[in-house]
Motif scaffolding. Structure first.
Motif, short mmCIF file in Angstrom:
data_model
loop_
_atom_site.label_atom_id
_atom_site.label_comp_id
_atom_site.label_asym_id
_atom_site.label_seq_id
_atom_site.Cartn_x
_atom_site.Cartn_y
_atom_site.Cartn_z
N SER A 153 -5.56 -1.84 2.08
CA SER A 153 -4.71 -2.63 1.20
C SER A 153 -4.07 -1.73 0.14
O SER A 153 -3.08 -2.10 -0.49
CB SER A 153 -5.52 -3.74 0.51
N LYS A 154 -4.64 -0.52 -0.03
CA LYS A 154 -4.12 0.44 -1.01
C LYS A 154 -3.44 1.64 -0.36
O LYS A 154 -2.46 2.18 -0.89
CB LYS A 154 -5.25 0.91 -1.92
N ILE A 155 -3.99 2.09 0.77
CA ILE A 155 -3.45 3.27 1.46
C ILE A 155 -3.25 2.93 2.93
O ILE A 155 -4.16 2.43 3.59
CB ILE A 155 -4.42 4.47 1.38
N GLN A 156 -2.06 3.19 3.45
CA GLN A 156 -1.80 3.02 4.88
C GLN A 156 -1.41 4.36 5.49
O GLN A 156 -0.72 5.16 4.85
CB GLN A 156 -0.69 2.00 5.13
N PHE A 157 -1.88 4.62 6.72
CA PHE A 157 -1.53 5.83 7.43
C PHE A 157 -0.43 5.55 8.45
O PHE A 157 -0.52 4.58 9.21
CB PHE A 157 -2.74 6.38 8.21
N ASP A 158 0.59 6.40 8.47
CA ASP A 158 1.57 6.43 9.54
C ASP A 158 1.49 7.81 10.18
O ASP A 158 0.99 8.77 9.57
CB ASP A 158 2.99 6.16 9.01
N PHE A 159 1.99 7.95 11.41
CA PHE A 159 1.81 9.19 12.16
C PHE A 159 3.12 9.65 12.79
O PHE A 159 3.79 8.88 13.49
CB PHE A 159 0.76 9.00 13.25
N PRO A 212 0.83 -1.21 0.00
CA PRO A 212 0.00 0.00 0.00
C PRO A 212 0.86 1.26 0.00
O PRO A 212 2.00 1.26 0.48
CB PRO A 212 -0.80 -0.12 1.29
N LEU A 213 0.30 2.34 -0.53
CA LEU A 213 0.94 3.64 -0.46
C LEU A 213 0.87 4.13 0.99
O LEU A 213 -0.21 4.18 1.58
CB LEU A 213 0.20 4.62 -1.37
N ARG A 214 2.02 4.49 1.57
CA ARG A 214 2.04 4.92 2.97
C ARG A 214 2.07 6.46 3.02
O ARG A 214 2.93 7.09 2.41
CB ARG A 214 3.22 4.33 3.72
N VAL A 215 1.10 7.02 3.75
CA VAL A 215 0.97 8.46 3.91
C VAL A 215 1.35 8.83 5.34
O VAL A 215 0.85 8.22 6.30
CB VAL A 215 -0.48 8.93 3.62
N LEU A 216 2.24 9.81 5.49
CA LEU A 216 2.65 10.25 6.82
C LEU A 216 1.81 11.44 7.26
O LEU A 216 1.86 12.51 6.67
CB LEU A 216 4.13 10.64 6.83
N HIS A 217 1.02 11.24 8.32
CA HIS A 217 0.22 12.31 8.90
C HIS A 217 0.99 12.91 10.08
O HIS A 217 1.49 12.17 10.94
CB HIS A 217 -1.14 11.79 9.37
N VAL A 218 1.07 14.24 10.14
CA VAL A 218 1.82 14.91 11.19
C VAL A 218 0.84 15.64 12.12
O VAL A 218 0.07 16.51 11.68
CB VAL A 218 2.84 15.90 10.61
N VAL A 219 0.87 15.26 13.40
CA VAL A 219 -0.01 15.83 14.43
C VAL A 219 0.79 15.97 15.72
O VAL A 219 1.87 15.40 15.85
CB VAL A 219 -1.23 14.92 14.70
N GLU A 245 2.32 10.88 23.40
CA GLU A 245 1.48 9.70 23.35
C GLU A 245 0.03 10.10 23.18
O GLU A 245 -0.40 11.18 23.60
CB GLU A 245 1.63 8.89 24.65
N GLY A 246 -0.76 9.22 22.55
CA GLY A 246 -2.17 9.49 22.34
C GLY A 246 -3.00 8.24 22.54
O GLY A 246 -2.50 7.11 22.44
N VAL A 247 -4.29 8.43 22.80
CA VAL A 247 -5.17 7.29 23.09
C VAL A 247 -5.40 6.40 21.87
O VAL A 247 -5.77 5.24 22.01
CB VAL A 247 -6.53 7.76 23.65
N PHE A 248 -5.18 6.94 20.67
CA PHE A 248 -5.40 6.15 19.46
C PHE A 248 -4.15 5.38 19.02
O PHE A 248 -4.22 4.62 18.04
CB PHE A 248 -5.85 7.05 18.31
N ASP A 249 -3.03 5.57 19.69
CA ASP A 249 -1.77 4.94 19.25
C ASP A 249 -1.90 3.42 19.09
O ASP A 249 -1.45 2.85 18.09
CB ASP A 249 -0.64 5.25 20.22
N GLU A 250 -2.51 2.79 20.08
CA GLU A 250 -2.62 1.32 20.05
C GLU A 250 -3.47 0.85 18.87
O GLU A 250 -3.12 -0.11 18.18
CB GLU A 250 -3.23 0.83 21.37
N VAL A 306 3.68 4.62 14.41
CA VAL A 306 3.62 5.87 15.17
C VAL A 306 5.05 6.26 15.54
O VAL A 306 5.73 5.55 16.27
CB VAL A 306 2.78 5.72 16.46
N TYR A 307 5.51 7.38 14.98
CA TYR A 307 6.84 7.91 15.29
C TYR A 307 6.68 9.07 16.28
O TYR A 307 5.63 9.70 16.35
CB TYR A 307 7.53 8.44 14.03
N ARG A 308 7.74 9.37 17.01
CA ARG A 308 7.65 10.46 17.98
C ARG A 308 8.93 11.28 17.99
O ARG A 308 10.03 10.73 18.02
CB ARG A 308 7.36 9.89 19.37
#
Length: 385
Positions: free
Chosen positions: A33-39, A4-11, A44-49, A58-60
């Protein structure tokens, strides 16, 4: 089939804020299967898991308030050097996106997206000046501009707002459909009497949400409905201050602080009215969710008119007119209207079904990386007139 194409979201972090909730709604519904999100996050955040379970990374790096300007910029630069594989960086840092996108540009990232979720910066004068400086870099270093509304686009992108792509803050409509059984169950769990009037609010405890004003409104309302309860859902930096104010105003027995919750769709069923006196907003996800549950919403007139789905549930009121807020709350009591559980089609027609939003975003990502023809993203592009 390829990876899948991996997209990096920055928050800053992946907690239950409006932008973060939207991101998770999109992530759960996109074809992974086509697009994956990385962050790329700073805390830390409640959605990390859940992100990890969905296949994301999840990078930090440390945030600017922890290490200062120079070390934060250095951390951004070093991150993109260490992880050169990203074709798309999608930044949700409002004006601070300028620093992120500049670092991505220097690292050779080809698609750099700035996403506007609000219409104003938080913080004092010094913080806003600093953020303004960061924001001046967005038109230069962003390749694409995404926004939740026209006002949010104009605030963050300035002259570049004409090229904005509008992505609606979609939700999973089926989850929020009103159910009398769920209402009864949740009110029982909250130890509410059958006819007890419940005023609700969902939002982060931060300056824009205007919780102090909310307490003042509720204090006045209690003179008309003494047994009413105010239910506050959320967490944030101003929570201790608001709790202290509630005690000083002798409201403690009439207020429940529930913290950050994963069952907002059920809690909304228990409310009788939703108060939202924000000072500024983009397009609040929580107000779309409230309307999807058929809940009357009293909101400040500073919030964009786009938030009204045309269901007769939203009433915009000036923050200078407390008397009118109280009158509208009394109207809700007197009307005794049955909650409408068939609002999904109207909200979907307004473009706020997450299935449509995630489909649009997937096609957009494919387009900007050259995987599909531009005509496949009809409905994504809507230039400001």
């Amino acid at each position: 089939m390829g990876s899948p194409l991996r997209v990096l979201h920055v928050v800053v972090n992946m907690n239950r804020g409006g932008a973060e909730t939207l991101l998770m709604n999109l992530y759960r519904n996109i074809d992974r299967s086509k697009i994956q999100f990385d962050f790329l996050t700073c805390k830390e955040g409640v959605f990390d898991e859940e992100i990890l379970k969905l296949g994301g990374k999840v990078y930090r790096i440390p945030y600017i308030t922890e290490v200062g300007h120079s070390k934060y910029l250095k951390a951004l630069t070093e991150f993109f050097i260490e992880y050169p594989q990203y074709q798309i960086v999608h930044s949700h840092m409002d004006k601070m996106s300028g620093f992120v996108l500049r670092a991505a540009k220097k690292a050779g990232v080809s698609v750099r997206i700035a996403h506007s979720h609000s219409t104003r910066s938080e913080g004092g004068a010094a913080a806003r000046i600093y953020k303004w400086y960061a924001g001046t870099m967005i038109p230069k270093y962003a390749t694409d501009f995404v926004s939740c509304s026209k006002e949010a686009a104009e605030w963050l992108f300035g002259k570049k707002a004409n090229g904005t792509i509008f992505l609606k803050n979609g939700i999973d409509l089926d989850k929020f459909k009103f159910s009398p059984k769920v209402r009864e169950l949740i009110r029982s769990e909250l130890k509410m009497e059958k006819d007890q009037f419940l005023v609700g609010h969902v939002g982060r405890f931060s300056m824009p949400k205007n919780h102090s004003y909310l307490l003042e409104l509720f204090k006045e309302f209690l003179s008309y409905r003494r047994e009413a309860i105010l239910l506050l859902v959320g967490d944030g930096p101003l929570l201790p201050e608001i709790k202290r104010k509630a005690e000083e105003m002798e409201l403690s027995k009439n207020i429940k602080f529930l913290g950050s919750r994963s069952d907002v769709e059920q809690l909304l069923q228990a409310f009788d009215v939703f108060l939202f006196p924000s000072i500024f907003e983009g397009v609040p996800v929580s107000l779309i969710e409230a309307q999807a549950s058929g809940l009357p919403c009293l909101i400040s007139d500073s919030i964009t008119k786009e938030i009204d789905m045309g269901l007769g549930l939203v009433h915009s009121i000036s923050l200078t007119n407390k008397k009118l807020w109280i009158e509208r709350m009394q109207d809700v009591i007197n009307q005794h209207s049955t909650r409408n559980s068939n609002v999904n089609s109207l909200i979907s027609d307004n473009g706020y079904d997450i299935k449509n939003a995630s489909g649009y975003l997937q096609k957009f990502y494919s387009t900007v990386t050259g995987d599909v023809m531009n005509e496949e993203v009809n409905g994504v592009y809507a230039n400001i007139q």
